[in-house]
Design an enzyme around this catalytic site. Structure first.
Site, PDB file in Angstrom:
ATOM      1  N   TYR A 125      -1.346  -0.485  11.309  1.00  0.00           N
ATOM      2  CA  TYR A 125      -1.616  -1.128  10.009  1.00  0.00           C
ATOM      3  C   TYR A 125      -0.466  -0.884   9.030  1.00  0.00           C
ATOM      4  CZ  TYR A 125      -3.197  -1.436   5.183  1.00  0.00           C
ATOM      5  OH  TYR A 125      -3.266  -1.690   3.831  1.00  0.00           O
ATOM      6  N   LYS A 184       2.378  -3.445   7.292  1.00  0.00           N
ATOM      7  CA  LYS A 184       2.558  -3.617   5.854  1.00  0.00           C
ATOM      8  C   LYS A 184       4.009  -3.301   5.453  1.00  0.00           C
ATOM      9  CE  LYS A 184      -0.213  -4.490   3.143  1.00  0.00           C
ATOM     10  NZ  LYS A 184      -0.699  -5.822   2.653  1.00  0.00           N
ATOM     11  N   THR A 223       0.824  -1.207   0.000  1.00  0.00           N
ATOM     12  CA  THR A 223       0.000   0.000   0.000  1.00  0.00           C
ATOM     13  C   THR A 223       0.857   1.256   0.000  1.00  0.00           C
ATOM     14  OG1 THR A 223      -1.485   1.290   1.411  1.00  0.00           O
ATOM     15  CG2 THR A 223      -0.113  -0.316   2.523  1.00  0.00           C
TER      16      THR A 223
END
Ligand code: NAD
Ligand code: TDX
Length: 342
Positions: free
Chosen positions: A153, A157, A125
């Site tokens: 989060y 990632k 992302t």
């Protein structure tokens, strides 16, 4: 060609499966998904039971199950969508993000090393780059932008991305990574901005905008992201990162107003509520590399994509009404029930 698609019962993974069935009808697709709250088997009903498709309900963190699946299927390509994906949930409870997003990725890559594959693709992302200042519209994330994460989060990632690159350098695993901007489209779970606002507006419920709604996201129609991944797994260079985005930056408040207009709902439904902790200000992708190397360009303009998306939510009320009438109600109450109205 056999492809294992992890997280294929979620938003982007399911759209990717539909894309691949159309683009490569002769490929065998194996979906590995443990069906968390975000996974929905009904999404895959049109492909379940069909030839060249298999669904396996197991976690990517379950080493034994993952190795057994690789032994059975001997995949050529693995595309890893499986993740805990919602920033707000990661702020409430980070642990599962670390387990799924980091440990799960490592388990998959260990299996790739043992059984041999042509490509392991990690769906990452733009959030791994942190955020950009709102008063510097000249700045964009390139693949060289340092990782600088804000939420549990995005940190999980980024941790996974670093592991993927380390497996390439240390073990020679043929990996690629894509870092895409915010997606929207069909089967988007209604905890995320666009589907949440559509569902609430249709039910004449308040539209909770965090802070002043000035934060900027760079939106891409999900099908364009799926085409980008298809190109990367076939033609991308091993060991490389590719940014994916369509230069479509918009303020949250403008998106919410647009949804009100499209649905004929009053803007008085908009309610400004307490901001997200550590809220990233602006995301903006420079997609030059994937355009130059692989010829990728987005095909859906936001003004068309948002209409198609709203149409889909109008035509598929069962899909999202089933979700918001279940466990989601507890989540909604926890996140928004006691939230300060500004
Ligand atoms: P999603 O939350 O809609 O779907 C995630 C899927 O993964 C679900 O089907 C869930 O059941 C499954 N899953 C979760 N934990 C699992 C586990 N341990 N084992 C097997 N399956 C598991 O997510 P999404 O929005 O489709 O995102 C997919 C991927 O794309 C994620 O890796 C996310 O980080 C990345 N991404 C998303 C966006 C976006 O805008 N949504 C943008 C860029 C990147
Ligand atoms: O109720 C809301 N009100 C609101 O103002 C929600 C759910 C969100 N927001 C704001 C927060 C963000 O600025 O809208 C923006 C978008 O929020 P999300 O839909 O939660 O997405 P975001 O945090 O930008 O992360 C998404 O894009 C990158 C995905 O969820 C990630 O999985 C992906 O990696």
């Amino acid at each position: 060609m056999t492809i294992i698609v992890t997280g294929g019962a979620g938003f982007i993974g399911s759209n990717f499966i539909f894309h691949m069935r159309k683009a490569h009808p002769d490929y065998r697709i194996v979906c590995l998904d443990c069906l968390t709250y975000a996974g929905n088997l009904s999404t895959l009903s049109s492909v379940m039971g069909s030839e060249n498709f298999r669904f396996v309900k197991k976690s990517i963190t379950d080493r034994e199950a993952v190795f057994k699946l690789f032994e059975e299927e001997k995949p050529d390509i693995v595309v890893n969508f499986a993740a805990e994906s919602h920033v707000d949930r990661s702020i409430e409870d980070p642990e599962i993000f670390i387990k799924t997003n980091i440990l799960g990725t490592a388990v998959l890559m260990d299996a790739c090393i043992k059984y041999g594959i042509k490509r392991f693709h990690q769906v990452s992302t733009d959030e791994v780059y942190g955020d950009l200042p709102i008063d510097r519209p000249d700045l964009f994330f390139t693949e060289e932008t340092p990782l600088h994460t804000s939420s549990p989060y995005s940190s999980s990632k980024a941790g996974a991305d670093l592991l993927v690159l380390a497996y390439h350098r240390t073990y020679g695993l043929p990996v690629t990574i894509s870092r895409c901007s915010n997606n929207y489209g069909p089967y988007h779970f209604p905890e995320k901005l666009i589907p949440l606002m559509i569902a609430n507006a249709l039910n004449d419920k308040p539209l909770p905008v965090y802070g002043k709604g000035e934060n900027i996201r760079d939106w891409l129609y999900v099908e364009d992201h799926c085409r980008a991944i298809d190109l990367i797994i076939h033609n991308g260079r091993a060991g490389e990162v590719y940014n994916v985005g369509g230069h479509n930056e918009m303020k949250n408040i403008d998106i919410v107003k647009m949804i009100c207009r499209e649905l004929g709902k009053p803007e008085s439904l908009i309610t400004f509520v307490a901001d997200r902790k550590g809220h990233d200000m602006r995301y903006a992708i420079d997609p030059e590399k994937i355009h130059r190397e692989l010829g990728w360009l987005p095909e859906t303009r936001f003004s068309d994509g948002i209409k198609k998306t709203i149409r889909w939510y109008l035509d598929n009320r069962d899909w999202w009404e089933t979700i918001i009438s279940g466990e989601y109600r507890n989540y909604y109450e926890k996140m928004y029930g006691g939230r300060e109205v500004l």
